[in-house]
Design an enzyme around this catalytic site. Structure first.
Site, PDB file in Angstrom:
ATOM      1  N   THR A  18      10.136   6.345   0.874  1.00 43.85           N
ATOM      2  CA  THR A  18       9.645   5.149   0.186  1.00 43.85           C
ATOM      3  C   THR A  18       9.864   5.290  -1.321  1.00 43.85           C
ATOM      4  OG1 THR A  18       7.998   4.719   1.888  1.00 43.85           O
ATOM      5  CG2 THR A  18       7.607   3.733  -0.271  1.00 43.85           C
ATOM      6  N   ARG A  51       0.823  -1.206   0.000  1.00 44.22           N
ATOM      7  CA  ARG A  51       0.000   0.000   0.000  1.00 44.22           C
ATOM      8  C   ARG A  51       0.859   1.258   0.000  1.00 44.22           C
ATOM      9  NH1 ARG A  51       0.107   3.851   2.855  1.00 44.22           N
ATOM     10  NH2 ARG A  51       0.032   2.648   4.784  1.00 44.22           N
ATOM     11  N   GLU A  71       3.464   9.897   7.917  1.00 44.04           N
ATOM     12  CA  GLU A  71       2.339  10.768   7.534  1.00 44.04           C
ATOM     13  C   GLU A  71       1.695  11.417   8.751  1.00 44.04           C
ATOM     14  OE1 GLU A  71       2.762  11.023   4.644  1.00 44.04           O
ATOM     15  OE2 GLU A  71       2.977   9.138   3.600  1.00 44.04           O
TER      16      GLU A  71
END
Length: 396
Positions: A176, A102, A375
């Site tokens: 990432t 994800r 986040e």
């Protein structure tokens, strides 16, 4: 008005009947993503996690592009243009397989692609978005730095003008996709304020050493970005935004996906615990027959159900254009925290087997330790909500 019609059979894995909330299009998204994960990733993900790599990540990105999940909530430029709720459902199914998967999709679509789509020039959009939507180009998003996490206004990466060019110097951390990216969206301080730059990763002075020795998100590429005198043309800057509004808008997109994704990890662990409890026999009967085990399963199901209902509610608000950043913080804070607790409880039901990669539980549990932080940490989202409730800022 009462009815005597027979009730449909009860699904023990969907006690609340939440599947009925999905439209046919949303069910189709869930089914297609679940099918790809089952065929392409689920049989191997434990091994990838153990090895700390995703073999043929570029091939996987292209398959995800063919499925239409890369930038799927964006309009035009080869993007699928689906609803926010459909995107959330895709994130749920992806994270039910692994948070790293994800994350790959979130960083590609909600950070790198969204930044270009929302704040980029038409030339930047045409150059990158169709290839990124197809999985032919991989993107990353450079905001966090070695000494700057929750306070992006203090970033040290600097972009200075040199004639008509820009020259970037600095470091980014915990990025990432960094080592496999073709393009990086990098945020830097300038004399005008924080600006975003579209940086092809083959630009001289740019490097992205991979971060090793992770015990979380192991089936994911995580890197440092090093910018040493990276010279870019004038048109590399994102022209439509100046200030922290740019990167924060992207983070809100990614956080929305996490609201849904965490529920997928929770579902995977809940299902694993239900199945294991039915099969594991102690004292002459399955452990699912014991009161304490049933209490654990019920509590897990309650929190999973509430988290999924919250995700649906926020998805509908986003589709209606009424979703506020504070509400995304509410969803991220609650759903990741409760998903992590569900994983930890599932681990206790599986006993010693709970730490084995033969089962998904310990993998999801360690992955969510990272999701809890990135986040926006739980502390930061708590303070965002505290300010919304009291009118008082406790950030500084």
């Amino acid at each position: 008005m009462s009815t005597t019609a027979p009730l449909p059979p009860l699904d023990p894995q969907d006690i609340a009947g939440l599947n009925e909330l999905l439209t046919e299009d949303e069910k189709a998204v869930a089914d297609s993503v679940r099918r790809l994960c089952a065929d392409r990733i689920d049989p191997y993900i434990g091994e990838w996690f153990e090895r700390g790599e995703i073999p043929d990540i570029r091939g996987l990105a292209k398959e995800l592009g063919e499925l239409g999940v890369l930038g799927m909530h964006l309009e035009g430029y080869g993007c699928a243009g689906m609803s926010a709720t459909q995107y959330g459902i895709a994130c749920l199914e992806l994270e039910a397989t692994d948070s790293g998967l994800r994350s790959l999709v979130s960083v590609q679509g909600s950070l790198a692609m969204f930044a270009i789509w929302k704040w980029g020039s038409e030339e930047q959009k045409q150059q990158w978005l169709p290839r990124m939507a197809a999985g032919e180009a991989i993107g990353c998003f450079g905001l966090t730095e070695p000494d700057v996490g929750s306070d992006p206004a203090s970033m040290r990466t600097r972009a200075r003008r040199d004639g008509s060019d820009w020259v970037l110097d600095g470091r980014k951390m915990w990025i990432t996709n960094g080592s496999v990216a073709d393009v990086a969206v990098v945020w830097a301080q300038t004399d005008e304020g924080v600006r975003g730059f579209v940086v092809p990763t083959d630009t001289p002075g740019f490097s992205a050493p991979e971060i090793k020795h992770k015990l979380s998100l192991r089936a994911s590429v995580t890197s440092e970005l090093v910018l040493d005198g990276v010279r870019l043309p004038a048109d590399a800057v994102l022209p439509e935004v100046t200030g922290l509004k740019g990167p924060l808008s992207c983070l809100n997109e990614a956080r929305f996906g996490i609201v849904w994704g965490a529920v997928g990890a929770a579902r995977s662990c809940l299902q694993a615990a239900q199945s294991y409890a039915a099969e594991r026999t102690q004292f002459g009967k399955p452990i699912s027959a014991f009161q304490l085990t049933q209490q654990k399963l019920v509590d897990m199901n309650l929190e999973y159900t509430k988290a999924l209902l919250l995700a649906f509610h926020l998805g509908k608000r986003k589709d209606a254009g009424t979703l506020r950043p504070e509400q995304i913080s509410l969803g991220k804070l609650n759903n990741v925290r409760e998903a992590l607790q569900i994983c930890r409880t599932a681990r206790t039901i599986l006993g010693a087997n709970g730490i084995s990669l033969e089962y998904p539980v310990i993998r999801h549990m360690t992955n969510l330790e990272s999701v809890l932080t990135y986040e926006g940490t739980s502390e930061m989202h708590t303070l965002i909500l505290g300010q919304a409730m009291t009118g008082q800022s406790a950030f500084r």
